[in-house]
Structure formats: structure tokens, C-alpha cells
Design an enzyme around this catalytic site. Sequence first.
Site, PDB file in Angstrom:
ATOM      1  N   ASP A   1      33.017  -2.565  24.544  1.00 10.77           N
ATOM      2  CA  ASP A   1      31.988  -3.534  24.242  1.00 10.77           C
ATOM      3  C   ASP A   1      31.853  -4.661  25.075  1.00 10.77           C
ATOM      4  O   ASP A   1      32.868  -5.604  24.973  1.00 10.77           O
ATOM      5  CB  ASP A   1      32.059  -4.421  22.526  1.00 10.77           C
TER       6      ASP A   1
ATOM      7  N   ASP B   1      25.062  -5.446  27.523  1.00 12.05           N
ATOM      8  CA  ASP B   1      25.989  -5.250  26.431  1.00 12.05           C
ATOM      9  C   ASP B   1      25.802  -3.722  25.868  1.00 12.05           C
ATOM     10  O   ASP B   1      25.149  -3.249  25.043  1.00 12.05           O
ATOM     11  CB  ASP B   1      25.395  -6.000  25.313  1.00 12.05           C
TER      12      ASP B   1
HETATM   13  C1  LIG Z   1      21.903  -8.383  18.535  1.00 13.77           C
HETATM   14  S1  LIG Z   1      23.709  -8.118  18.436  1.00 13.77           S
HETATM   15  C2  LIG Z   1      24.079  -6.700  17.441  1.00 13.77           C
HETATM   16  C3  LIG Z   1      24.730  -5.898  17.926  1.00 13.77           C
HETATM   17  N1  LIG Z   1      25.145  -4.843  16.884  1.00 13.77           N
HETATM   18  C4  LIG Z   1      24.393  -3.403  17.135  1.00 13.77           C
HETATM   19  O1  LIG Z   1      23.788  -3.530  17.967  1.00 13.77           O
HETATM   20  C5  LIG Z   1      24.814  -2.664  16.061  1.00 13.77           C
HETATM   21  C6  LIG Z   1      25.926  -1.376  16.508  1.00 13.77           C
HETATM   22  C7  LIG Z   1      26.304  -1.042  15.420  1.00 13.77           C
HETATM   23  C8  LIG Z   1      25.600  -0.838  14.024  1.00 13.77           C
HETATM   24  C9  LIG Z   1      26.495   0.092  13.495  1.00 13.77           C
HETATM   25  C10 LIG Z   1      27.344   0.902  13.592  1.00 13.77           C
HETATM   26  C11 LIG Z   1      28.001   0.872  14.957  1.00 13.77           C
HETATM   27  C12 LIG Z   1      27.569   0.030  15.597  1.00 13.77           C
HETATM   28  O2  LIG Z   1      23.662  -1.868  15.899  1.00 13.77           O
HETATM   29  C13 LIG Z   1      22.528  -2.619  15.278  1.00 13.77           C
HETATM   30  O3  LIG Z   1      22.607  -3.723  14.676  1.00 13.77           O
HETATM   31  N2  LIG Z   1      21.520  -2.062  15.147  1.00 13.77           N
HETATM   32  C14 LIG Z   1      21.388  -0.510  15.369  1.00 13.77           C
HETATM   33  C15 LIG Z   1      20.702   0.453  14.220  1.00 13.77           C
HETATM   34  C16 LIG Z   1      19.468  -0.341  14.191  1.00 13.77           C
HETATM   35  N3  LIG Z   1      18.785   0.604  13.072  1.00 13.77           N
HETATM   36  C17 LIG Z   1      19.282  -1.639  13.879  1.00 13.77           C
HETATM   37  C18 LIG Z   1      20.143  -2.553  14.675  1.00 13.77           C
HETATM   38  C19 LIG Z   1      26.318  -6.591  17.928  1.00 13.77           C
HETATM   39  O4  LIG Z   1      26.633  -7.329  17.073  1.00 13.77           O
HETATM   40  N4  LIG Z   1      26.864  -5.955  18.953  1.00 13.77           N
HETATM   41  C20 LIG Z   1      28.272  -6.606  18.963  1.00 13.77           C
HETATM   42  C21 LIG Z   1      29.292  -5.496  19.017  1.00 13.77           C
HETATM   43  C22 LIG Z   1      29.063  -4.547  18.075  1.00 13.77           C
HETATM   44  C23 LIG Z   1      29.523  -4.999  16.645  1.00 13.77           C
HETATM   45  C24 LIG Z   1      29.527  -4.131  15.604  1.00 13.77           C
HETATM   46  C25 LIG Z   1      30.311  -2.930  15.927  1.00 13.77           C
HETATM   47  C26 LIG Z   1      29.929  -2.117  17.059  1.00 13.77           C
HETATM   48  C27 LIG Z   1      30.004  -3.165  18.145  1.00 13.77           C
HETATM   49  C28 LIG Z   1      28.106  -7.675  20.411  1.00 13.77           C
HETATM   50  O5  LIG Z   1      28.337  -6.592  21.624  1.00 13.77           O
HETATM   51  C29 LIG Z   1      27.311  -8.252  20.279  1.00 13.77           C
HETATM   52  N5  LIG Z   1      27.322  -9.671  20.613  1.00 13.77           N
HETATM   53  C30 LIG Z   1      26.641 -10.082  22.082  1.00 13.77           C
HETATM   54  C31 LIG Z   1      26.987 -11.359  22.632  1.00 13.77           C
HETATM   55  C32 LIG Z   1      27.435 -12.447  21.661  1.00 13.77           C
HETATM   56  C33 LIG Z   1      27.793 -11.938  20.490  1.00 13.77           C
HETATM   57  C34 LIG Z   1      27.786 -10.623  19.707  1.00 13.77           C
HETATM   58  O6  LIG Z   1      28.412 -10.250  19.012  1.00 13.77           O
END
Ligand SMILES: CSC[C@H](NC(=O)[C@H](Cc1ccccc1)OC(=O)N1CCC(N)CC1)C(=O)N[C@@H](CC1CCCCC1)[C@@H](O)Cn1ccccc1=O
Length: 331
Positions: free
Chosen positions: A36, A220
Site C-alpha cells: 500500500d 495509491d
Molecule cells: C478513499 S481511501 C479508501 C481506501 N480503501 C479502499 O479503497 C478499499 C480497499 C479494500 C476494501 C475491501 C477489501 C480490501 C481492500 O476499497 C474501497 O473502499 N472500495 C472498493 C469497493 C467499492 N465498492 C467501495 C470502495 C483506503 O482506505 N485505502 C488505504 C489502504 C487500504 C485500507 C483497507 C485495506 C486495504 C488497504 C490507504 O491506501 C488509503 N489512504 C490513503 C491516504 C491517506 C490515508 C489512507 O488511509
Amino acid sequence: DTGSAAATPIDPRFDIAYVTPVTIGTPPQTLQLDLDTGSSDLWVFSSHTPASQVRGQRIYAPDKSTTSKLLNGHTWSITYGDGSGSRGNVYTDKFTIGGVTVKSQAIETAQQVSSSFTTEDAIDGLVGLGFSTLNTVSPNGQLTFFDNAKPNLDSPVFTADLKYMKPGTYDFGFIDKTKYTGEITYVPVETDPGYWTFTSSGYGVGSGTFSSSPITGIADTGTSLVYLPTAIVTAYYRQVQGATNSRSYGGYVFPCNSTLPAFVFGVGEAKFTIPPSYMSYAAVTDGSPTCFGGLQSSSGIGVNIWGDVALKAAFVVFNGEEPPTIGWANK
Ligand SMILES: CSC[C@H](NC(=O)[C@H](Cc1ccccc1)OC(=O)N1CCC(N)CC1)C(=O)N[C@@H](CC1CCCCC1)[C@@H](O)Cn1ccccc1=O
């Protein structure tokens, strides 16, 4: 050193995230972690994670590793943009991705994970590849795998070659010329506060005119979709029959049989095209005729995010030289 490791989609139906095999400790324990570039903590499900919060994930057991050392008195706690989070203690141990080994890497073991991590059995933890300034370990922040590995890498870079609904690769320490076409366009990276922040040179919807306007955002790998300013997003969905911004689904949705335009974004003089297939992210629920868009508004987030939907349309070089830059090439 150089290394290469697979980035495999965790779901065969849509690219929600990608995992990469890593080994930790002696003898090596293999886990599947999500690399990530939007965060900077390396944390894993572990023997310290309550059994009620573990559902099929592989765990790291420091007590089974002869090279693990507890980092006394150190803790960590992280919350991600999607509200998920975890916290726990810290060990150091031997850590390898794709043949690149760091002898003493800070491994953050989870004492608690949020429910979305418990239910996601394909992700055993994360490898943060953002800048180490973002690391949450207290009282002393720890270095990322990339910062630890960098001095021993042939070249201080890692590259992402993510693919649509099939495995791609992360390479460390070298740039594989067979993975891209044409030239790599490098642009400056703003490292404050610690993301791979760069400025895109503009966008176009389908075959429409290209609008040259700076769009500052982060590259990202840990975010599934692309989140951009509302003006760009509305310009895109204006071209999609039946598209609406759904409060209930939390974003732009449209009939899955709609014809979608491609989305073009610029980096310097170069242009990258996200094909319509990537822009229809997934059915809102299995079998639904309503699809969720791969491009959503960043207005609620506070930062524009070039997530996997954009990254898989390119070959991306994360260049850790001083000053860092990011390179984009077509493939
Ligand atoms: C708008 S930041 C939302 C983003 N999380 C996503 O992109 C998740 C990814 C996911 C979801 C379910 C299972 C597996 C993976 O997926 C959705 O949120 N989705 C996809 C599915 C869609 N139906 C709805 C929207 C996010 O927190 N990324 C962080 C890393 C992620 C955290 C969750 C686990 C996987 C890695 C990170 O780099 C984002 N970051 C970036 C900058 C500052 C802080 C911060 O924290």
C-alpha cells in the site's frame, strides 16, 4: 539486490485489492500482504490477534521465529480512509519480498483489527510503501521495507505493474524494460505529509477534448478506485446514460449495460487511457444490473487518489532517489 513478486487480485470478480506473498522470520513464515503506497506501516495478523478476530487469515507467530525480537514498549495504531483500522505491538524480524531481504524489519503485530479486516480473509496484513514519516509506531517511528531495503537495491526504486483481473508484479531495485512501451515520464513528488503525491497535467472524457489543468493527488496501490474533484467526475458521468450519484450506494452508479467512455489522464506530456472496462468497477451487489463506477468524487476525502483503476492502466516507477520522483509509462 533486485526482486520481483506477484500482485494477485484477491477477488476474481473485480480488482478490489491485490496481495503479494512475503516471508517473515526463521524458519520463514509466508503471508499474503497488500502493498500500500498510501500508508507506511507494515502490520500483520499474528498469534497476538484474538481468535475471534481471525477468520482464515494466515498469521505471523514471532515466538516461532528464532530471529524475532520484541521492540520493547513500542505500539502502533492506524485508521485508513475507508474507516478500517488495526493496532498492536512491534517486533523486528527478517522480512523478504520477491527475494529482497531486510534482516531487521519492524513487523507490527495486530492485537486488534477492525471487522472489515476480519471479514477479508485474503489479506493477512499490509506493507506500507509510503514515506516513513507516516509510520504510526510510538515512541520511535519505524522505517518502511523500501527505506530499509533501498541501500542494498541495485537502483533505489520499486515499480508497480498492476493488471485488470489478473496477476501483475511489483519489482524492487530495477526497471524492467519489457513491462512498458515508449518512454517513462517522470514528474516531481511532494513528500509532505508522506504520500507519493504528484500533479497530473489534466484529463479527457472518451474522445472529447483534453482539459489541461493540474490535478494534484496521490498514487495509491492500496485504494481500489480513482477519486477526483467533483467537476471532473460530473463531466465524466454526464456521458453515461442513466448514471446517478447514489446516496445509498455511496457514489456514482449506472446500468451495467451502459456504454462507458474511456477516461484519459495526463502526466507531463504523456497521456494514459483508462479503458471503459476498468471504469465499470463492479455490480453493486452480486447479479445486480446496477454497476458502481471506478471513478468517484474525492470531495469527501480531502485528497485526490489515483488508485488501482488508474495504476493498472500504466507501468509506474516509484523512484526513491533524492528528491523522489514518480514515473509513468504506457504498456
Ligand atoms: C478513499 S481511501 C479508501 C481506501 N480503501 C479502499 O479503497 C478499499 C480497499 C479494500 C476494501 C475491501 C477489501 C480490501 C481492500 O476499497 C474501497 O473502499 N472500495 C472498493 C469497493 C467499492 N465498492 C467501495 C470502495 C483506503 O482506505 N485505502 C488505504 C489502504 C487500504 C485500507 C483497507 C485495506 C486495504 C488497504 C490507504 O491506501 C488509503 N489512504 C490513503 C491516504 C491517506 C490515508 C489512507 O488511509
